[in-house]
Design an enzyme around this catalytic site. Structure first.
Site, PDB file in Angstrom:
ATOM      1  N   ASP A 296       1.112  -1.046   0.403  1.00 49.91           N
ATOM      2  CA  ASP A 296      -0.178   0.433   0.333  1.00 49.91           C
ATOM      3  C   ASP A 296       0.992   1.174  -0.016  1.00 49.91           C
ATOM      4  O   ASP A 296       1.578   0.900   0.946  1.00 49.91           O
ATOM      5  CB  ASP A 296      -1.079   0.146   1.704  1.00 49.91           C
ATOM      6  CG  ASP A 296      -1.746   0.616   1.170  1.00 49.91           C
ATOM      7  OD1 ASP A 296      -1.977   1.706   0.213  1.00 49.91           O
ATOM      8  OD2 ASP A 296      -2.714   0.777   1.766  1.00 49.91           O
ATOM      9  N   HIS A 390      -9.120  -2.078  -8.767  1.00 50.82           N
ATOM     10  CA  HIS A 390      -9.230  -0.817  -7.484  1.00 50.82           C
ATOM     11  C   HIS A 390      -7.920   0.219  -8.111  1.00 50.82           C
ATOM     12  O   HIS A 390      -7.583   0.996  -7.631  1.00 50.82           O
ATOM     13  CB  HIS A 390      -8.369  -1.186  -5.966  1.00 50.82           C
ATOM     14  CG  HIS A 390      -8.215  -0.277  -4.872  1.00 50.82           C
ATOM     15  ND1 HIS A 390      -8.918   0.652  -4.786  1.00 50.82           N
ATOM     16  CD2 HIS A 390      -7.016   0.220  -4.865  1.00 50.82           C
ATOM     17  CE1 HIS A 390      -7.924   1.575  -3.899  1.00 50.82           C
ATOM     18  NE2 HIS A 390      -6.865   1.350  -3.709  1.00 50.82           N
TER      19      HIS A 390
END
Length: 482
Positions: A296, A390
């Site tokens: 991330d 995403h």
């Protein structure tokens, strides 16, 4: 390199390469250097983690290592505890060994700090620390509302107190007034540990201080998103403080100091506590992972990008000069539905994200930093990176170049009544204009992100974060005293 005082023990200062998650490969630790004494080297440059670029001396987020020079400002927390330790050792020591221990303590030669404890962020600078500073392992996000009857005068006094507190704690020193018991002592035996305190103003702050005419348009309320399930009690606020550190006790010490210093001027509205991977947990600097196990922070803007400052920091010379070199922070508490997510096969998880879980590389191949192959098709003629993945939907090239500097913390607040984990992401992103950073990307995600099924947005806030204070200034002075 600063000179060190000689002692009877030879202690050689040697740069030692550090392999720390989130640390710049050029950062060095110094072996055999007494801790708690600060030097003021120029040209230090913080490292990167999760793509959070650093501006070196240009940013308030710069970091420096502790050396053996006497501290020009005052005693460190470690020197204070060392003095107390001397008295204790003298009272308890017996025989020759005890005498040697007492003698060593009386010479006030504290043990060298580790690399993690010795790293220090700058309070004064062009930008506030905590924006381009590498991700820390512990974080606290706190919002306050000014107390009834408190206005501009009380707000200015509060920001003076908070600024003096931040400058001391970030330098590894006790809270101001420690000699009268103002410091709780929680962090007495620790170094700065990359502590940062970052301060911001919410939309309502300007109404409460009579400064509505100086409120920037960037603080206009964020639009509603269809997937929002926001708790108003844990959203917004007059004032915001972000605390980060690479030691849990140092971070908690700063948290309590900020809360105590608020006094009668402000009341706590909400608090959120988070964490990241600890420095040194990996064998080389790596982008962190979130609680879904995904890498991330890939594709974050880098300070080396030619348009980094333009995207992240508010330029000077505008209508609101008090905000020059500052930024806007969007804060979102995003709960992850980990039970259903963890039941998915690995291949399904990777198609939802559009990246491999093992190393964060695009499904189209390469490494984590390889550009997404958005045009590549599989043998059936379908996009290798699905249309609702995403990573595809949030990519700058899919959002007219919209970008933001993401700098989150994970959180875990126990279990919900149904037994599922109350855990997820304290999403914090930075941009020069929320309407050109967060908003267009979130609108796109809101309309068709495959990940939306597995997350819940439960709190939201937006703050204007002024530029860093110059020496002798406090944060927000150019707004509150203009």
């Amino acid at each position: 390199m600063a000179k060190k005082k000689s002692t009877t023990t030879v202690s050689v200062s040697v740069p030692v390469p550090v392999s720390v998650s989130g640390a710049d490969p050029g950062t060095t630790a110094r072996a055999g250097v007494p801790a708690g004494r600060a030097s003021r080297p120029s040209g230090t440059s913080p490292g990167r983690e999760s793509g959070a670029g650093s501006n070196g001396d240009r940013a308030g987020g710069g970091r420096r290592d502790r050396t053996g020079d006497p501290d020009p400002v005052g005693p460190s927390r470690r020197r204070i505890i060392a003095a107390a330790g001397t008295a204790g050792a003298t009272g308890l020591a017996l025989g020759a060994a005890g005498g040697a221990l007492a003698h060593a303590a009386s010479r006030d030669t504290p043990t060298a700090l580790t690399t993690v404890g010795s790293t220090e962020a700058m309070f004064h600078g062009k930008h506030q620390a905590g924006i381009t500073t590498p991700l820390q392992s512990r974080g606290h996000l706190i919002a306050f509302d000014l107390a009834p009857g408190a206005g501009r005068k009380e707000a200015a006094a509060l920001l003076r107190r908070w600024s003096a507190l931040a400058a001391a704690l970030m330098a590894g020193k006790p809270a101001p007034g420690a000699d009268t018991g103002a410091d709780t002592g929680v962090a007495l035996d620790a170094g700065p540990s990359s502590l940062t305190l970052t301060f911001g103003f919410g939309r309502t702050f300007f109404d409460r201080t009579g400064l509505a005419a100086r409120r920037p348009a960037g603080l206009d309320p964020l639009p509603a998103f269809s997937a929002d399930q926001l708790d108003a009690r844990r959203s917004n606020g007059d004032l915001w403080v972000q605390i980060g550190a690479n030691d849990a006790l140092v971070a908690f010490h700063a948290l309590r100091a900020v809360q105590r210093a608020a006094g009668e001027a402000a009341r706590l509205r909400w608090q959120m506590d988070g964490f990241n991977r600890s420095p040194g947990a990996t064998d080389r600097p790596m982008t962190t992972r979130n609680l879904m196990g995904q890498v991330d922070g890939t594709n974050n803007p880098q300070s080396s990008d030619p348009d980094f400052d333009r995207r992240i920091f508010v330029p000077g010379g505008g209508e609101h000069d008090w905000l020059a070199n500052g930024s806007y922070a969007v804060v979102r508490r995003i709960r992850m539905l980990l039970d259903p997510w963890e039941r998915l096969p690995l291949a399904k998880q990777e198609r939802i994200i559009g990246r491999r879980k093992s190393d964060g590389a695009p499904l189209t191949g390469g490494s984590e930093t390889t550009p997404l192959g958005l045009e590549e098709l599989d043998t059936d003629g379908r996009p290798v990176i699905p249309a609702n993945a995403h990573s595809r939907i949030s990519a700058p090239e899919q959002n007219q170049g919209a970008a933001m500097l993401r700098r989150p913390f994970s959180y875990h607040d126990g279990a919900l009544p149904d037994g599922s984990p109350d855990a997820g992401l304290l999403f914090v992103c930075w941009q020069a204009d929320p309407l050109r950073g967060f908003v267009p990307v979130q609108r796109k995600l809101d309309r068709g992100d495959a990940l939306s099924e597995f997350v819940r947005h439960e709190a939201s806030a937006l703050f204007a974060v002024p530029g860093g204070p110059a020496e002798g200034e406090y944060v927000g002075q150019r707004l509150l005293e203009a």
